[in-house]
Design a protein around this motif. Structure first.
Motif: not given
Ligand SMILES: Nc1ncnc2c1ncn2[C@@H]1O[C@H](COP(=O)(O)OP(=O)(O)O)[C@@H](O)[C@H]1O
Ligand SMILES: [Mg+2]
Lengths: 299, 355
Positions: B218, B232-233, B237, B246, B274, B278-280, B282, B354-355
């Motif tokens: 990743q 990314n997510l 995480d 979100q 991105v 709608r995106h995540a 952090s 990014a997702d």
């Protein structure tokens, strides 16, 4: 594990009684009986007279001529039978090991599901009585049996190979009878073998051959030793294979003992004495091995 | 720092399948010589598989692995200048500790006095000189782990592979071993490729970390890069603790995005590339401070005492849960449950993913 949970202690003794009974009745008692019989006087047409004597052992080791009137000499007849039996059993053990190890290895390295099938296939013939199997083997290898007929029909041999009533036939019978006793314990050991050890050896620059010699064989050795004992000991005392496949020419300890307890020609004390001598030999061999193993363990 | 950066291991588009299962989906990685490189990811993401490919216990399905520029596809494991510390150590149970350590040297043809001396040195290095004649079964887990380490290092490999070597140890020992391993890597200069699923372990020891998930890499970067700038997510995480929200993204330009939180608070923050939508987002809990009158308001739910830190669980204006971490310093004022507070996001606290 042993001694961990002390709450079991008061129960331990009563729970052990069945084990002791089994060992006592089925292991110690018969041996004791044999030992006693070997020192008794023979009754004609089988049985014993309760008179203490060393005649049976004397008969085994010492001869005084055909009529018992010459000077005492070493009796080689029975010692030779012992020697040949040990040789036969030894060769049988070696053959079983050579064939049994790769077989066990093969089975133990199959996927878990197919292993049971392979084990089943190996043990199927052993659901049939040993006598039947030995007789069948005789039919297979006799002069006009399928083996010889087959070989002749494809022109590999001109006349039938004389197999029946040879040491080779006895060896074949012994090998066939005891092979699974080699395969099963080795299988159990290989199945428990941690193959990461072989990878570790390869990782540390060992060739396949070196890995087998220095890692695999020492680690699975208990299984190999168990297999060798389980084959050698019964092969040494076998009588069906030498009787049925070897005929009169090849005589093994088992046949000698068997003969002593059969019909009116029998001699129970002598049969018991031969058994005791055989037993002491086997025990001595095991003892020597156990001490050697213990010494290695200390190192 | 390192004088020149040679590449020890070059992994190119490696795919590995086991029947139906694809363990690695096209992994590419360059691992510098003399580095402490970590493969980090959850259980089952393909870390062990990648190590086994490098060691030679498995063959790649496609792709290529080069060791110091040379393809090792045709090289049997016993010909690769790479040694492994196995997850469960795989010590030879019938050999004494010193014989275990000397095994690789013996296989390389070193004579008995020389290899005994070298194995003795290795045992000294891992503080096990007094245990040379014991069998592995007579050692504790931590000691066995050291023997495995000494055994793998004795032949002086160019690359050392370590598959979760600390996972079987208890916390104290694990923490001590982290420092020792790192020290050992610096002292020997051997390239370490270290596998772990423990992000703290990875962050504390590594020069570079490859974060893996589901058979793919990743992100590759220093501990700081993957912590502060997760791409990314998944990475955000998996590494450390974070608040994931979100958000509505209005505009992304030159690595910064303008976003609106669920409660309506609007601000700009660093961003992965991105598209608006709608995106995540952090937000690291330790980069948030309680500041009276700040724009972002929240209500305290609960305060959790963690010793050196305090965890303050709050709810944002729209009710979404949010966590803050405060140092448990003498001057820290702890708001009681139900208190309305203002939150200030420090620079770098928030990052659009990014997702
Ligand atoms: N020999 C194998 N046969 C079949 N599947 C395997 C084999 N080795 C690994 N896998 C699969 O490949 C994936 C990655 O495994 P692994 O590399 O061991 O993960 P990790 O070390 O990251 O926990 C898992 O889904 C696992 O089930
Ligand atoms: Mg693994």
């Amino acid at each position: 594990m042993a001694g961990g949970d002390t709450s079991w202690r008061p129960l331990a003794r009563p729970l052990l009684i069945p084990a002791w009974l089994v060992i006592g009745i089925f292991a110690l008692l018969p041996v004791l009986l044999m030992a006693v019989y070997s020192f008794l006087t023979k009754e004609f047409r089988g049985g014993v007279i309760w008179d203490f004597t060393l005649t049976a052992y004397d008969q085994f080791f010492i001869t005084r001529g055909l009529f018992g009137d010459e000077a005492a000499q070493v009796e080689w007849t029975y010692i030779t039978i012992f020697g040949l039996s040990i040789l036969q059993a030894g060769i049988c053990t070696a053959l079983c090991l050579i064939v049994g190890f790769p077989t066990a290895w093969f089975i133990a390295t199959r996927p878990a599901r197919t292993r049971a099938v392979w084990l089943f296939l190996i043990t199927i013939p052993y659901w049939v009585n040993l006598l039947i199997r030995t007789v069948s083997l005789k039919f297979l290898i006799r002069d006009n049996g399928p083996l010889n007929e087959g070989l002749m029909s494809i022109g590999l041999i001109d006349g039938p190979l004389p197999l029946v009533n040879t040491n080779l036939a006895v060896q074949l019978g012994l090998f066939y009878s005891y092979l699974p006793f080699m395969v099963l314990p080795i299988y159990a050991a290989v199945e428990r073998y941690n193959f990461a050890l072989s990878e570790a050896a390869a990782d540390l620059y060992a060739s396949r051959w070196t890995t087998l010699r220095e890692i695999v064989l020492p680690v699975v050795r208990p299984g190999i030793v168990a297999g060798c004992i389980l084959v050698f000991v019964p092969a040494l005392g076998a009588f069906l294979a030498p009787d049925l496949l070897g005929g009169a020419k090849t005589f093994m300890i088992g046949s000698l003992i068997e003969e002593q307890f059969k019909g009116s020609q029998g001699n129970w004390p002598f049969g018991a004495a031969v058994s005791m001598i055989l037993l002491s030999l086997v025990l001595m061999a095991l003892l020597i091995y156990a001490r050697a193993a213990a010494r290695e363990g200390e190192r | 720092m390192k004088s020149k950066m040679t590449t020890a291991i070059d992994i190119r588009d490696v795919v590995k399948t086991f029947g139906e299962v694809t363990a690695l989906h096209g992994v590419s990685l360059g691992i510098a010589d003399n580095a402490f490189f970590t493969l980090l990811g959850p259980s089952g993401c393909g870390k062990t598989t990648l190590l086994r490919l490098i060691a030679g216990f498995e063959d790649v399905t496609s792709g290529e692995i080069r060791l110091f520029g040379e393809s090792i596809a045709r090289l049997e494991p016993n010909r690769r200048p790479v040694n492994t510390v196995f997850q469960h150590y795989a010590l030879f149970p019938h050999m004494s500790v010193i014989d275990n350590v000397a095994f690789g040297l013996k296989m390389q043809g070193m004579d008995l006095p020389a290899r005994t001396a070298r194995a003795g040195q290795m045992l000294e290095m891992v503080h096990l000189s007094d245990y040379a004649d014991r069998l592995p079964a007579q050692l504790s887990g931590g000691q066995q782990q050291r023997v495995a380490l000494a055994r793998a290092l004795a032949p002086a490999p160019k690359v050392l592979l370590l598959d979760e070597p600390l996972s079987a140890l208890d916390l104290k020992l694990r923490q001590a071993m982290r420092v020792e391993l790192k020290q050992l890597q610096e002292d020997t200069g051997i390239t370490f490729i270290f596998v772990t699923h423990d992000q703290e372990e990875a962050l504390t020891m590594s020069d570079r970390i490859a974060v893996m998930s589901a058979g793919q890499v990743q992100q590759v970067g220093s501990a700081q890069e993957i912590y502060e700038a997760p791409v990314n997510l998944f990475v955000a995480d998996f590494i450390g603790e974070t608040n994931l929200l979100q958000v509505e993204v209005h505009e992304v330009r030159e690595g910064r995005a303008t976003v609106t939180l669920p409660g309506g608070h609007r601000f700009a923050c660093p961003s992965a590339p991105v598209a608006p939508g709608r995106h995540a987002l952090s937000i690291r809990p330790e980069r948030v401070t309680i500041t009276p009158g700040a724009d972002l308001s929240a209500t305290v739910d609960r305060v959790v005492y963690l010793g050196s830190d305090l965890q303050v669980l709050v709810r944002l204006a729209d009710g979404s849960p949010f966590t803050i971490r405060l140092q448990n310093a003498a001057r820290t004022e702890v708001p009681g449950p139900g208190t309305r507070i203002g939150l200030h996001l420090e620079e770098g606290a928030a990052r659009l993913l990014a997702d």
